[in-house]
Design a protein around this motif. Structure first.
Motif, PDB file in Angstrom:
ATOM      1  N   GLU A   7       0.827  -1.200   0.000  1.00 33.41           N
ATOM      2  CA  GLU A   7       0.000   0.000   0.000  1.00 33.41           C
ATOM      3  C   GLU A   7       0.863   1.252   0.000  1.00 33.41           C
ATOM      4  OE1 GLU A   7      -2.908  -0.148   3.098  1.00 33.41           O
ATOM      5  OE2 GLU A   7      -3.665  -2.085   2.427  1.00 33.41           O
ATOM      6  N   GLY A   8       2.154   1.087   0.193  1.00 30.97           N
ATOM      7  CA  GLY A   8       3.094   2.204   0.203  1.00 30.97           C
ATOM      8  C   GLY A   8       4.338   1.813  -0.579  1.00 30.97           C
ATOM      9  N   LYS A  53      10.322  -4.371  -0.757  1.00 31.56           N
ATOM     10  CA  LYS A  53       9.715  -3.523  -1.782  1.00 31.56           C
ATOM     11  C   LYS A  53       9.079  -4.362  -2.882  1.00 31.56           C
ATOM     12  CE  LYS A  53      13.016   0.102  -0.810  1.00 31.56           C
ATOM     13  NZ  LYS A  53      14.134   0.882  -1.257  1.00 31.56           N
ATOM     14  N   SER A  54       8.354  -3.700  -3.742  1.00 27.63           N
ATOM     15  CA  SER A  54       7.706  -4.352  -4.869  1.00 27.63           C
ATOM     16  C   SER A  54       8.737  -5.095  -5.719  1.00 27.63           C
ATOM     17  CB  SER A  54       6.984  -3.298  -5.723  1.00 27.63           C
ATOM     18  OG  SER A  54       6.339  -3.912  -6.796  1.00 27.63           O
ATOM     19  N   GLY A  55       8.414  -6.324  -6.100  1.00 27.42           N
ATOM     20  CA  GLY A  55       9.312  -7.152  -6.900  1.00 27.42           C
ATOM     21  C   GLY A  55      10.131  -8.119  -6.075  1.00 27.42           C
ATOM     22  N   ASP A  56      10.138  -7.945  -4.744  1.00 30.34           N
ATOM     23  CA  ASP A  56      10.897  -8.830  -3.866  1.00 30.34           C
ATOM     24  C   ASP A  56      10.122 -10.120  -3.592  1.00 30.34           C
ATOM     25  OD1 ASP A  56      12.980  -7.013  -3.629  1.00 30.34           O
ATOM     26  OD2 ASP A  56      12.240  -6.152  -1.760  1.00 30.34           O
ATOM     27  N   THR A  57      10.873 -11.153  -3.220  1.00 30.24           N
ATOM     28  CA  THR A  57      10.295 -12.438  -2.848  1.00 30.24           C
ATOM     29  C   THR A  57      10.823 -12.826  -1.468  1.00 30.24           C
ATOM     30  OG1 THR A  57      10.254 -13.112  -5.167  1.00 30.24           O
ATOM     31  CG2 THR A  57      10.045 -14.854  -3.541  1.00 30.24           C
ATOM     32  N   VAL A  58       9.918 -13.285  -0.612  1.00 32.03           N
ATOM     33  CA  VAL A  58      10.281 -13.720   0.736  1.00 32.03           C
ATOM     34  C   VAL A  58       9.791 -15.154   0.920  1.00 32.03           C
ATOM     35  CG1 VAL A  58       9.902 -13.318   3.201  1.00 32.03           C
ATOM     36  CG2 VAL A  58      10.161 -11.369   1.655  1.00 32.03           C
ATOM     37  N   ILE A  64       5.987 -18.972  -0.026  1.00 30.00           N
ATOM     38  CA  ILE A  64       6.657 -17.943  -0.812  1.00 30.00           C
ATOM     39  C   ILE A  64       5.724 -16.758  -0.947  1.00 30.00           C
ATOM     40  CG2 ILE A  64       7.678 -17.369  -3.050  1.00 30.00           C
ATOM     41  CD1 ILE A  64       8.234 -20.389  -3.389  1.00 30.00           C
ATOM     42  N   ILE A  65       6.231 -15.588  -0.605  1.00 30.98           N
ATOM     43  CA  ILE A  65       5.449 -14.347  -0.714  1.00 30.98           C
ATOM     44  C   ILE A  65       6.068 -13.519  -1.823  1.00 30.98           C
ATOM     45  CG2 ILE A  65       4.612 -12.281   0.456  1.00 30.98           C
ATOM     46  CD1 ILE A  65       5.356 -13.773   3.116  1.00 30.98           C
ATOM     47  N   LYS A  66       5.285 -13.209  -2.850  1.00 34.60           N
ATOM     48  CA  LYS A  66       5.708 -12.330  -3.947  1.00 34.60           C
ATOM     49  C   LYS A  66       5.098 -10.965  -3.685  1.00 34.60           C
ATOM     50  CE  LYS A  66       7.263 -11.366  -8.088  1.00 34.60           C
ATOM     51  NZ  LYS A  66       8.641 -11.254  -8.416  1.00 34.60           N
ATOM     52  N   VAL A  67       5.953  -9.966  -3.492  1.00 40.22           N
ATOM     53  CA  VAL A  67       5.493  -8.613  -3.157  1.00 40.22           C
ATOM     54  C   VAL A  67       5.281  -7.820  -4.434  1.00 40.22           C
ATOM     55  CG1 VAL A  67       6.006  -6.531  -1.849  1.00 40.22           C
ATOM     56  CG2 VAL A  67       6.746  -8.749  -0.976  1.00 40.22           C
TER      57      VAL A  67
END
Length: 68
Positions: A7-8, A53-58, A64-67
């Motif tokens: 959201e930011g 940030k956007s484009g990162d993966t955790v 797996i979280i795709k931001v």
């Protein structure tokens, strides 16, 4: 894989783990990071205040979280 929409400009790693329901509390999220259970863009990362940030993966606990 879980898609997480920012959201930011960024979200701190601890907040992301809570928002994605991987950790139930900030303390649990900090413990996961401290124990090296977090992979940030494919590499283990120990930074609790890391700005994701956007484009990162955790990755954590097999999720797996795709931001975005």
């Amino acid at each position: 894989m879980l898609d997480f929409t920012l959201e930011g400009e960024f979200i701190h790693m601890i907040q992301l783990l809570k928002a994605a329901n991987i950790a139930q509390s900030g303390g649990e999220a900090q413990m996961l990071v401290a124990q090296g259970e977090i992979k940030y863009n494919g590499e283990v990362d120990f930074r609790k205040r890391l700005k994701v940030k956007s484009g990162d993966t955790v990755e954590c606990r097999g999720q797996i979280i795709k931001v975005k």
